[in-house]
Motif scaffolding. Structure first.
Motif, PDB file in Angstrom:
ATOM      1  N   THR A 140       0.827  -1.206   0.000  1.00 48.09           N
ATOM      2  CA  THR A 140       0.000   0.000   0.000  1.00 48.09           C
ATOM      3  C   THR A 140       0.859   1.252   0.000  1.00 48.09           C
ATOM      4  O   THR A 140       0.580   2.219  -0.728  1.00 48.09           O
ATOM      5  N   PHE A 197      -7.885   2.829   2.721  1.00 52.49           N
ATOM      6  CA  PHE A 197      -7.403   1.443   2.858  1.00 52.49           C
ATOM      7  C   PHE A 197      -7.835   0.823   4.179  1.00 52.49           C
ATOM      8  O   PHE A 197      -7.948   1.524   5.196  1.00 52.49           O
ATOM      9  N   HIS A 233      -6.699  -2.884   6.142  1.00 52.73           N
ATOM     10  CA  HIS A 233      -5.942  -4.137   6.072  1.00 52.73           C
ATOM     11  C   HIS A 233      -6.336  -5.027   7.242  1.00 52.73           C
ATOM     12  O   HIS A 233      -6.103  -4.671   8.395  1.00 52.73           O
TER      13      HIS A 233
END
Ligand code: GLU
Length: 452
Positions: free
Chosen positions: A210, A232, A234
């Motif tokens: 990323t 994002f 994760h």
């Protein structure tokens, strides 16, 4: 701006529970936000990508009810990647490198032996035109690296919170292979940008990607203009009970084998995977809509969730105990039980962990059973008291009440010999439910010790 997410599997193997959990979380996120869910096949690794794996992915997602609003395949988009690569080259962000894999290994080993991080030394950036011409005349073809900015890269991750990387601590990634083929690190960003993905939700094995990909996004935006860098999230990857990662090739945890060999219901898998590693308790849910209503990515914890197949099987049993007949009719028919009806299903489901086990009880109610007919005198007395048909759910109570009054037996002495004679087994579904399914003709014979 409407929410758009994607699930981007590489069709290089079967989907396992860890992959499909990410598909589910993306799907729930999209549905909760009223956004859309893209299925993207990351199939630029042509040696390892196989059409049968792509079909398997679609079959697994469909089985779980994870329908996609949009579909893309990276191998359809080489023209676009070439265009982006050309623009990045022209802007100086992609530079040609000529090291062989062996030379790179030596460089890496030497850095590691000095206790330094194995970051590419950018030797290729110092080559002159003449150097490059010489290398190419020796038959070398370049691969291409992305020149990272040596600045901080920061984002607020929906699961991990604020994340910080130093560009200088990262290796310039190879984006184009020697044979001209683009690599995932680039193709994924181009797709996410072109397809207006707003949230990238994936496994924490991609955190370092990323950092790099944010810089590629920014480079693309500088060149072409365009949208914002996505948000994002994760997620920690699932491990097995011992804390080991689940490998993609771990056949037994593939969605296909859970479905076809383990007899797991889609909602059992979805109920577990939607809540594993979150602050919610794991409870059986019969519809994805309920999971959508309960979903919130803020509930996902940073702790490593453990996947326990036993827990899945227990949840499967709890789901079966709640599922109405209509939801299993097709599955029962596929097992050869086309004649099974709601009465049969409701009688046997409390005793099932898997639908396939219904076959055993179908055999008890509809096929000859060799009864364990000890205690024949008592059974003969009981048989004589069997009421006339039609039978219903009250027949068992009426009949055993009469048997009790006549013989003076009660509790286990009364019920166990009847159960053994009627079903050939010591345990099973409630006889109140089974007796009308067995019917008077069979019951009479079984009580007489005949196989019927
Ligand atoms: N194909 C990549 C993978 O399976 C996708 C990762 C991503 O979501 O960007 O790991």
């Amino acid at each position: 701006m409407s929410v758009a997410v994607r699930f981007a599997p590489s069709p290089t193997g079967l989907l396992h529970v860890g992959n499909v959990r990410l598909a589910l979380v993306n799907w729930l996120f999209a549905r909760k936000a009223g956004g859309n869910f893209l299925l993207r096949l990351d199939d630029t690794d042509e040696e390892r990508s196989k059409p049968e794996y792509a079909e398997g992915i679609e079959r697994d997602l469909t089985w779980l009810g994870l329908t996609w609003d949009r579909f893309a395949r990276e191998s359809d988009r080489y023209g676009r990647y070439d265009e982006v690569a050309a623009a990045l080259k022209a802007s100086g962000r992609l530079y040609p490198c000529y090291e062989t894999p062996e030379e790179l290994n030596l460089k890496r080993a030497s850095l590691v032996s000095q206790g330094r991080p194995p970051i590419y030394d950018r030797a290729a950036l110092r080559l002159s035109d003449a150097d490059r011409a010489r290398l190419e005349s020796e038959g070398r073809t370049p691969h291409w690296r992305f020149k990272l900015e040596h600045t901080p890269v920061e984002w607020t991750d929906l699961v991990r919170g604020p994340v910080h990387f130093e560009g200088s601590a990262l290796s310039d990634p190879v984006l184009i292979r020697e044979d001209g083929r683009p690599l995932y690190t680039l193709t994924s960003v181009v797709d996410d940008a072109d397809l207006a993905i707003t949230h990238v939700i994936r496994g924490e094995d991609h955190v370092a990607n990323t950092a790099v990909q944010i810089q590629i996004f920014e480079a693309l935006t500088n060149i072409e203009g365009g949208g914002a860098v996505p948000v994002f999230a994760h997620l920690p990857l699932l491990t097995d009970a011992t804390g080991q990662g689940l490998s993609k090739r771990l056949g037994s945890l593939s969605v296909a084998s859970l479905r076809e060999e383990e007899g797991i219901e889609p909602m059992a898998l979805a109920s577990l995977l939607a809540k594993l590693g979150t602050s919610d308790a794991i409870e059986p849910r019969l519809t994805l809509d309920e999971l959508v209503a309960e979903f919130d990515i803020a509930k996902v914890s940073r702790a490593t969730p453990k996947f326990d197949p036993e827990e899945l099987l227990r949840l499967n049993a709890r789901i079966l105990h709640l599922l109405p007949f209509e939801r299993v009719a097709a599955e029962l028919a596929a097992l050869g039980l086309e004649e099974a009806d709601a009465a049969f299903w409701e009688a046997v489901r409390p005793n099932l962990s898997r639908v396939a086990e219904a076959r055993d009880w179908w055999a008890v109610t509809h096929a000859p059973v060799a009864p364990a007919a000890d205690d024949p005198a008592f059974l003969a007395e009981a048989a004589a008291l069997l009421p006339d048909e039609p039978w219903d759910l009250s027949t068992w109570g009426t009949w055993t009440g009469a048997v009790k009054a006549k013989t003076g037996r009660k509790g286990k002495d009364l019920f166990l010999p009847l159960r053994r004679a009627l079903t050939g087994r010591d345990h099973g579904p409630e006889l109140k439910n089974l007796l009308p399914l067995i019917g008077r003709t069979r019951a009479e014979k079984r009580l007489a010790g005949e196989t019927a």
